[in-house]
Motif scaffolding. Structure first.
Motif, mmCIF file in Angstrom:
data_model
loop_
_atom_site.group_PDB
_atom_site.id
_atom_site.type_symbol
_atom_site.label_atom_id
_atom_site.label_comp_id
_atom_site.label_asym_id
_atom_site.label_seq_id
_atom_site.Cartn_x
_atom_site.Cartn_y
_atom_site.Cartn_z
ATOM 1 N N HIS A 182 -6.629 -2.169 7.089
ATOM 2 C CA HIS A 182 -5.711 -1.556 7.094
ATOM 3 C C HIS A 182 -6.327 -0.126 6.300
ATOM 4 N N HIS B 268 1.318 -0.826 0.088
ATOM 5 C CA HIS B 268 -0.351 -0.163 0.476
ATOM 6 C C HIS B 268 0.447 1.094 0.542
ATOM 7 N N ASP C 7 0.449 -4.560 7.275
ATOM 8 C CA ASP C 7 0.034 -3.727 8.125
ATOM 9 C C ASP C 7 -1.070 -4.501 8.598
ATOM 10 N N HIS D 168 1.221 3.912 1.899
ATOM 11 C CA HIS D 168 1.493 4.136 3.503
ATOM 12 C C HIS D 168 2.506 4.983 3.432
ATOM 13 N N HIS E 33 6.191 2.582 3.375
ATOM 14 C CA HIS E 33 5.994 1.710 2.814
ATOM 15 C C HIS E 33 6.775 1.862 1.850
HETATM 16 ZN ZN LIG Z 1 -0.059 0.876 7.107
#
Ligand SMILES: [Zn+2]
Length: 280
Positions: A190, A108, A211, A110, A113
């Motif tokens: 998440h 993803h 996550d 975020h 990451h």
């Molecule tokens: Zn995350």
């Protein structure tokens, strides 16, 4: 570690820290602090561990760590430390440089990451892996363009805008076998469109938990992070993954656990627990 035609290696890109209360939500501090001791600002140590998958003429990286674009202020808030581990030195252990990576699967977008997907040079944002194609779930990419008020602080446009501008983004739409023996498990709790990467040759299976299960402490079903958009969905998805992992003797790989790279699990009368640590 070898699974099928692939060699797998953890690639440590550094350490950071997040508020322990945010990482464990409603779990009392008296319980989580025994597992993840907080510092004097209530932050717990978190790894930024990516996974290198080599074989089939590909050099694939799963996630990229937090990268190097952060300001001094953020470095302090998140206690970012890349002095012991960083992406370049960890890749060097396998005689690799960032230009050698052929594919980057982002679970993803975020910042912890996807932050390492780009870097800043002469006031310009550039691709950290110039020869790679980057894979992101379509549903997640659309969410990242218009995140909620709750999670908009977790996305930084400059982490993924250059990927789009360079024509290197491949949107993956739902369940997909990205490469032979490498497919994804979809998860929305998440963040919508999170993709866990699964490597399996039918005999051995490893899942990069991202996550959905950040650390070994989060194997406990109610131990979920306050960051999650849909916590009840996280619980359902975690139960489903742990059930499959237990019956299939799967290896679970943790991106954020400060000391444990991967484990196999078992079912106990108190729920799922670590059966054995797995080393690479
Ligand atoms: Zn995350």
């Amino acid at each position: 570690m070898k699974i099928g035609q692939y060699e797998l290696h953890p690639i440590d890109t550094g350490r950071f820290a997040l508020d322990g209360g945010a990482m464990f939500n409603i779990v009392p501090k008296s319980l989580w602090s025994k597992l993840n001791p907080p510092d004097d600002e209530n932050r717990i140590e978190m790894a930024l561990r990516t996974l290198l998958i080599m074989g089939n003429k590909r050099k694939i990286l799963v996630d990229t760590g937090i990268g190097t674009k952060f300001s001094e202020k953020y470095k302090k808030i998140y206690k970012i430390d890349q002095s012991k581990y960083n992406l370049a030195s960890s890749l060097k252990e396998y005689d690799l440089e960032t230009k050698d990576i052929t594919d980057v699967i982002l679970t993803h977008l975020h910042l912890d990451h996807a932050g390492g997907a780009t870097y800043k040079e002469d006031d310009k944002h550039k691709l950290a892996f110039p020869n790679a194609v980057y894979y992101v779930q379509k549903k997640h990419y659309e969410w990242a363009l218009e995140p909620s008020e709750k999670d908009k602080g977790s996305f930084i446009r400059e982490d993924f805008k250059p990927i789009v501008e360079e024509g290197k983004l491949r949107l993956v739409d739902g369940y997909t076998v990205i490469f032979p023996n490498i497919d994804v498990i979809l998860s929305d709790g998440h963040t919508p469109g999170l993709q866990l990467v699964k490597v399996s040759d039918g005999k051995d299976t490893l899942v990069y938990c991202s996550d959905l299960i950040s650390t070994t402490s989060h194997i406990r079903i109610p131990y979920i992070a306050g960051y999650d958009i849909y916590p009840l969905t996280t619980i359902e998805e975690k139960e489903k993954l742990l059930t499959r992992a237990c019956s299939g003797d799967w290896i679970l790989f943790f991106e954020h656990d400060p000391s444990t790279e991967a484990v196999k699990i078992k079912e106990t009368e108190n729920g799922y627990a670590v059966n054995e640590k797995v080393s690479f």
